[in-house]
Design a protein around this motif. Structure first.
Motif, PDB file in Angstrom:
ATOM      1  N   TYR A 229       0.819  -1.202   0.000  1.00  0.00           N
ATOM      2  CA  TYR A 229       0.000   0.000   0.000  1.00  0.00           C
ATOM      3  C   TYR A 229       0.863   1.265   0.000  1.00  0.00           C
ATOM      4  CZ  TYR A 229      -4.664  -1.945   0.352  1.00  0.00           C
ATOM      5  OH  TYR A 229      -5.860  -2.557   0.060  1.00  0.00           O
ATOM      6  N   THR A 230       1.975   1.218   0.709  1.00  0.00           N
ATOM      7  CA  THR A 230       2.851   2.394   0.745  1.00  0.00           C
ATOM      8  C   THR A 230       3.416   2.705  -0.623  1.00  0.00           C
ATOM      9  OG1 THR A 230       3.466   1.926   3.037  1.00  0.00           O
ATOM     10  CG2 THR A 230       4.916   3.384   1.786  1.00  0.00           C
ATOM     11  N   LEU A 231       3.925   1.701  -1.308  1.00  0.00           N
ATOM     12  CA  LEU A 231       4.547   1.924  -2.616  1.00  0.00           C
ATOM     13  C   LEU A 231       3.515   2.374  -3.649  1.00  0.00           C
ATOM     14  CD1 LEU A 231       7.066  -1.060  -2.804  1.00  0.00           C
ATOM     15  CD2 LEU A 231       7.549   1.346  -2.366  1.00  0.00           C
ATOM     16  N   CYS A 232       2.304   1.834  -3.576  1.00  0.00           N
ATOM     17  CA  CYS A 232       1.267   2.254  -4.526  1.00  0.00           C
ATOM     18  C   CYS A 232       0.931   3.725  -4.351  1.00  0.00           C
ATOM     19  CB  CYS A 232       0.014   1.398  -4.341  1.00  0.00           C
ATOM     20  SG  CYS A 232       0.146  -0.267  -4.992  1.00  0.00           S
ATOM     21  N   PHE A 233       0.799   4.162  -3.106  1.00  0.00           N
ATOM     22  CA  PHE A 233       0.448   5.557  -2.884  1.00  0.00           C
ATOM     23  C   PHE A 233       1.602   6.484  -3.206  1.00  0.00           C
ATOM     24  CE2 PHE A 233      -1.069   9.278  -0.522  1.00  0.00           C
ATOM     25  CZ  PHE A 233      -2.355   9.320  -1.008  1.00  0.00           C
ATOM     26  N   VAL A 234       2.832   6.071  -2.882  1.00  0.00           N
ATOM     27  CA  VAL A 234       3.992   6.885  -3.238  1.00  0.00           C
ATOM     28  C   VAL A 234       4.095   7.024  -4.752  1.00  0.00           C
ATOM     29  CG1 VAL A 234       6.513   6.942  -3.237  1.00  0.00           C
ATOM     30  CG2 VAL A 234       5.289   6.401  -1.135  1.00  0.00           C
ATOM     31  N   ALA A 235       3.782   5.955  -5.487  1.00  0.00           N
ATOM     32  CA  ALA A 235       3.821   6.014  -6.951  1.00  0.00           C
ATOM     33  C   ALA A 235       2.805   7.028  -7.485  1.00  0.00           C
ATOM     34  CB  ALA A 235       3.539   4.631  -7.537  1.00  0.00           C
ATOM     35  N   ILE A 236       1.630   7.081  -6.864  1.00  0.00           N
ATOM     36  CA  ILE A 236       0.620   8.057  -7.285  1.00  0.00           C
ATOM     37  C   ILE A 236       1.102   9.480  -7.024  1.00  0.00           C
ATOM     38  CG2 ILE A 236      -1.697   8.929  -6.793  1.00  0.00           C
ATOM     39  CD1 ILE A 236      -2.562   6.064  -6.302  1.00  0.00           C
ATOM     40  N   ILE A 237       1.719   9.712  -5.869  1.00  0.00           N
ATOM     41  CA  ILE A 237       2.236  11.037  -5.540  1.00  0.00           C
ATOM     42  C   ILE A 237       3.321  11.446  -6.532  1.00  0.00           C
ATOM     43  CG2 ILE A 237       3.410  12.419  -3.795  1.00  0.00           C
ATOM     44  CD1 ILE A 237       0.514  11.734  -3.160  1.00  0.00           C
ATOM     45  N   GLN A 238       4.163  10.501  -6.921  1.00  0.00           N
ATOM     46  CA  GLN A 238       5.205  10.801  -7.899  1.00  0.00           C
ATOM     47  C   GLN A 238       4.601  11.154  -9.247  1.00  0.00           C
ATOM     48  OE1 GLN A 238       8.587  11.064  -7.660  1.00  0.00           O
ATOM     49  NE2 GLN A 238       8.267  10.959  -5.452  1.00  0.00           N
ATOM     50  N   LEU A 239       3.547  10.458  -9.637  1.00  0.00           N
ATOM     51  CA  LEU A 239       2.878  10.775 -10.901  1.00  0.00           C
ATOM     52  C   LEU A 239       2.261  12.171 -10.862  1.00  0.00           C
ATOM     53  CD1 LEU A 239       1.131   7.391 -11.793  1.00  0.00           C
ATOM     54  CD2 LEU A 239       3.087   8.449 -12.948  1.00  0.00           C
ATOM     55  N   ILE A 240       1.683  12.545  -9.732  1.00  0.00           N
ATOM     56  CA  ILE A 240       1.134  13.895  -9.592  1.00  0.00           C
ATOM     57  C   ILE A 240       2.239  14.932  -9.757  1.00  0.00           C
ATOM     58  CG2 ILE A 240       0.065  15.503  -7.972  1.00  0.00           C
ATOM     59  CD1 ILE A 240      -1.481  13.152  -6.803  1.00  0.00           C
ATOM     60  N   GLU A 241       3.396  14.658  -9.167  1.00  0.00           N
ATOM     61  CA  GLU A 241       4.535  15.568  -9.279  1.00  0.00           C
ATOM     62  C   GLU A 241       4.993  15.694 -10.727  1.00  0.00           C
ATOM     63  OE1 GLU A 241       7.904  17.954  -8.587  1.00  0.00           O
ATOM     64  OE2 GLU A 241       6.221  17.530  -7.248  1.00  0.00           O
ATOM     65  N   LEU A 242       5.111  14.560 -11.427  1.00  0.00           N
ATOM     66  CA  LEU A 242       5.645  14.560 -12.792  1.00  0.00           C
ATOM     67  C   LEU A 242       4.639  15.063 -13.823  1.00  0.00           C
ATOM     68  CD1 LEU A 242       7.553  11.136 -12.777  1.00  0.00           C
ATOM     69  CD2 LEU A 242       8.560  13.418 -12.716  1.00  0.00           C
ATOM     70  N   LEU A 243       3.374  14.727 -13.647  1.00  0.00           N
ATOM     71  CA  LEU A 243       2.376  15.020 -14.669  1.00  0.00           C
ATOM     72  C   LEU A 243       1.570  16.293 -14.404  1.00  0.00           C
ATOM     73  CD1 LEU A 243       0.967  11.417 -15.272  1.00  0.00           C
ATOM     74  CD2 LEU A 243       2.806  12.603 -16.492  1.00  0.00           C
ATOM     75  N   VAL A 244       1.597  16.790 -13.166  1.00  0.00           N
ATOM     76  CA  VAL A 244       0.801  17.974 -12.836  1.00  0.00           C
ATOM     77  C   VAL A 244       1.685  19.122 -12.349  1.00  0.00           C
ATOM     78  CG1 VAL A 244      -1.066  18.903 -11.415  1.00  0.00           C
ATOM     79  CG2 VAL A 244      -1.192  16.544 -12.257  1.00  0.00           C
ATOM     80  N   ILE A 245       2.432  18.887 -11.270  1.00  0.00           N
ATOM     81  CA  ILE A 245       3.187  19.970 -10.641  1.00  0.00           C
ATOM     82  C   ILE A 245       4.279  20.503 -11.553  1.00  0.00           C
ATOM     83  CG2 ILE A 245       4.622  20.626  -8.690  1.00  0.00           C
ATOM     84  CD1 ILE A 245       1.746  20.206  -7.964  1.00  0.00           C
ATOM     85  N   GLN A 246       5.127  19.626 -12.088  1.00  0.00           N
ATOM     86  CA  GLN A 246       6.243  20.085 -12.919  1.00  0.00           C
ATOM     87  C   GLN A 246       5.784  20.762 -14.212  1.00  0.00           C
ATOM     88  OE1 GLN A 246       9.228  17.056 -13.483  1.00  0.00           O
ATOM     89  NE2 GLN A 246       9.631  16.850 -11.294  1.00  0.00           N
ATOM     90  N   PRO A 247       4.823  20.191 -14.982  1.00  0.00           N
ATOM     91  CA  PRO A 247       4.339  20.917 -16.170  1.00  0.00           C
ATOM     92  C   PRO A 247       3.705  22.259 -15.827  1.00  0.00           C
ATOM     93  CG  PRO A 247       3.721  18.605 -16.296  1.00  0.00           C
ATOM     94  CD  PRO A 247       4.257  18.826 -14.925  1.00  0.00           C
ATOM     95  N   LEU A 248       2.973  22.321 -14.724  1.00  0.00           N
ATOM     96  CA  LEU A 248       2.353  23.588 -14.316  1.00  0.00           C
ATOM     97  C   LEU A 248       3.413  24.610 -13.953  1.00  0.00           C
ATOM     98  CD1 LEU A 248      -0.214  25.173 -13.650  1.00  0.00           C
ATOM     99  CD2 LEU A 248      -0.133  24.184 -11.346  1.00  0.00           C
ATOM    100  N   GLU A 249       4.448  24.178 -13.258  1.00  0.00           N
ATOM    101  CA  GLU A 249       5.529  25.085 -12.891  1.00  0.00           C
ATOM    102  C   GLU A 249       6.252  25.601 -14.133  1.00  0.00           C
ATOM    103  OE1 GLU A 249       9.048  25.149  -9.532  1.00  0.00           O
ATOM    104  OE2 GLU A 249       8.651  23.288 -10.605  1.00  0.00           O
ATOM    105  N   THR A 250       6.474  24.718 -15.112  1.00  0.00           N
ATOM    106  CA  THR A 250       7.127  25.141 -16.357  1.00  0.00           C
ATOM    107  C   THR A 250       6.280  26.165 -17.101  1.00  0.00           C
ATOM    108  OG1 THR A 250       8.194  22.984 -16.562  1.00  0.00           O
ATOM    109  CG2 THR A 250       8.042  24.321 -18.553  1.00  0.00           C
ATOM    110  N   ARG A 251       4.978  25.940 -17.146  1.00  0.00           N
ATOM    111  CA  ARG A 251       4.098  26.886 -17.843  1.00  0.00           C
ATOM    112  C   ARG A 251       4.039  28.227 -17.145  1.00  0.00           C
ATOM    113  NH1 ARG A 251      -2.227  25.749 -19.590  1.00  0.00           N
ATOM    114  NH2 ARG A 251      -2.578  27.777 -20.580  1.00  0.00           N
ATOM    115  N   ILE A 252       3.974  28.207 -15.827  1.00  0.00           N
ATOM    116  CA  ILE A 252       3.896  29.465 -15.072  1.00  0.00           C
ATOM    117  C   ILE A 252       5.157  30.296 -15.234  1.00  0.00           C
ATOM    118  CG2 ILE A 252       3.854  30.408 -12.724  1.00  0.00           C
ATOM    119  CD1 ILE A 252       1.898  28.228 -11.982  1.00  0.00           C
ATOM    120  N   ASN A 253       6.307  29.611 -15.328  1.00  0.00           N
ATOM    121  CA  ASN A 253       7.588  30.313 -15.413  1.00  0.00           C
ATOM    122  C   ASN A 253       8.008  30.634 -16.840  1.00  0.00           C
ATOM    123  OD1 ASN A 253       7.995  30.361 -12.627  1.00  0.00           O
ATOM    124  ND2 ASN A 253       8.894  28.321 -12.632  1.00  0.00           N
ATOM    125  N   GLN A 254       7.138  30.435 -17.828  1.00  0.00           N
ATOM    126  CA  GLN A 254       7.491  30.743 -19.213  1.00  0.00           C
ATOM    127  C   GLN A 254       7.804  32.217 -19.424  1.00  0.00           C
ATOM    128  OE1 GLN A 254       4.253  29.227 -21.595  1.00  0.00           O
ATOM    129  NE2 GLN A 254       5.204  27.215 -21.857  1.00  0.00           N
TER     130      GLN A 254
END
Length: 257
Positions: A229-254
C-alpha cells in the motif's frame, strides 16, 4: 573540473535517470531481501503479487481513492485559506504582528496533537479528519505566501494603479507572476505534507483509506501489505509531481524566458 560543472539535462534524460534509479533500487531491494528473512523484507515479486491480488479484489482502488479524496480536499482548502491569509499578513504589517504568535504556535504544534484534539472535539468523522488535515497544512502555506507578498515590487504595483489596471488585471498580470514561485513551493511542500498527515488521520480514526490498511497490516505484522500500500500511494504522488506539478511550474515560469 568539468565533472563538477552544471550541465543542462533534457526531459528525456530526466526520465532515463529516473528509470535507472528505480532499477538500482529494485536490484538493491532484491539483494537485501535475499539476504534477510522474507518476513523481515519481502521480495519485490511478493509485494507485486500482493498488489495484484488487492487490485483484483477492488480493495486497493477503494482505499487509494478514499485517501486521495481526503488529500485533495484538504490540500485545496488549505491552499485557498493559506493563500488569502498569507497575502493579508504580507501586506498588512499590523495584522501580521497581531497574529505572529498564533502562527508560530500552529507551526510548532505537533500534527498528532492536532489530529487527536479534532477527533476528541468533533468526533470520529470525516469533518474531524478533514479539519485536522487543513489545520496542519495552513500555517506552512501562510508562511510561504506571506514571504512572497512582502517582496512584491512596489513600482509595478504603482504602475498598475497609474494605468488603472483594476483589481483583476493587477492580480493576473502583476501580482501572480511574482507570487508564482512562492505558490509553487507551497504546493509542492503541501502535497508532501498533506498525504503524510492524511495517513495518520486514517490510521487513528477512519475505517477506510491507506492509513487504515497500514494499521491493519501493522497489527498483523504483515510487512508485505505495509510495503504494497505504501509503494502504490507513493507512486501516485510521484505521478502527480511529474504530470501535474512540474508541467504547471514550467508553464507558469514561461514569462521568465
Amino acid at each position: 573540473m568539468r565533472f563538477f560543472m552544471d550541465t543542462e539535462l533534457s526531459p528525456e534524460s530526466d526520465w532515463k535517470y529516473a528509470a535507472l534509479s528505480l532499477m538500482l533500487m529494485g536490484v538493491t531491494w532484491e539483494l537485501v531481501s535475499a539476504y534477510l528473512a522474507s518476513s523481515t523484507l519481502p521480495s519485490p515479486q511478493a509485494v507485486m503479487h500482493f498488489v495484484m491480488r488487492e487490485s483484483e479484489s477492488g480493495e486497493l482502488q477503494h482505499h487509494l481513492g478514499m485517501t486521495l479524496g481526503r488529500m485533495s480536499a484538504g490540500f485545496i482548502i488549505a491552499m485557498l485559506a493559506g493563500t488569502v491569509t498569507g497575502m493579508i499578513l504580507g501586506r498588512r504589517p499590523i495584522i501580521n504582528r497581531m497574529l505572529e504568535s498564533l502562527l508560530v504556535l500552529l507551526l510548532n504544534l505537533p500534527a498528532l496533537v492536532t489530529i487527536l484534539l479534532c477527533y476528541v472535539w468533533l468526533g470520529l468523522n470525516e469533518t474531524a479528519a478533514l479539519t485536522a488535515v487543513v489545520m496542519n497544512k495552513i500555517p506552512n502555506v501562510v508562511v510561504s505566501i506571506r514571504e512572497g507578498a512582502r517582496v512584491l515590487d512596489p513600482e509595478l504595483l504603482e504602475m498598475a494603479r497609474v494605468y488603472q489596471f483594476g483589481r483583476w488585471r493587477t492580480w493576473r498580470h502583476v501580482i501572480m507572476p511574482q507570487m508564482a514561485p512562492f505558490m509553487m513551493a507551497a504546493s509542492r511542500n503541501g502535497i508532501a505534507l498533506v498525504w503524510k498527515i492524511v495517513l495518520v488521520v486514517e490510521l487513528l480514526g477512519r475505517s477506510n483509506g491507506v492509513g487504515y490498511k497500514l494499521n491493519i497490516y501493522f497489527q498483523m505484522f504483515d510487512v508485505t501489505g505495509i510495503l504494497g500500500y505504501t509503494l502504490c500511494f507513493v507512486a501516485i504522488i510521484q505521478l502527480i509531481e511529474l504530470l501535474v506539478i512540474q508541467p504547471l511550474e514550467t508553464r507558469i515560469n514561461q514569462w521568465r524566458s
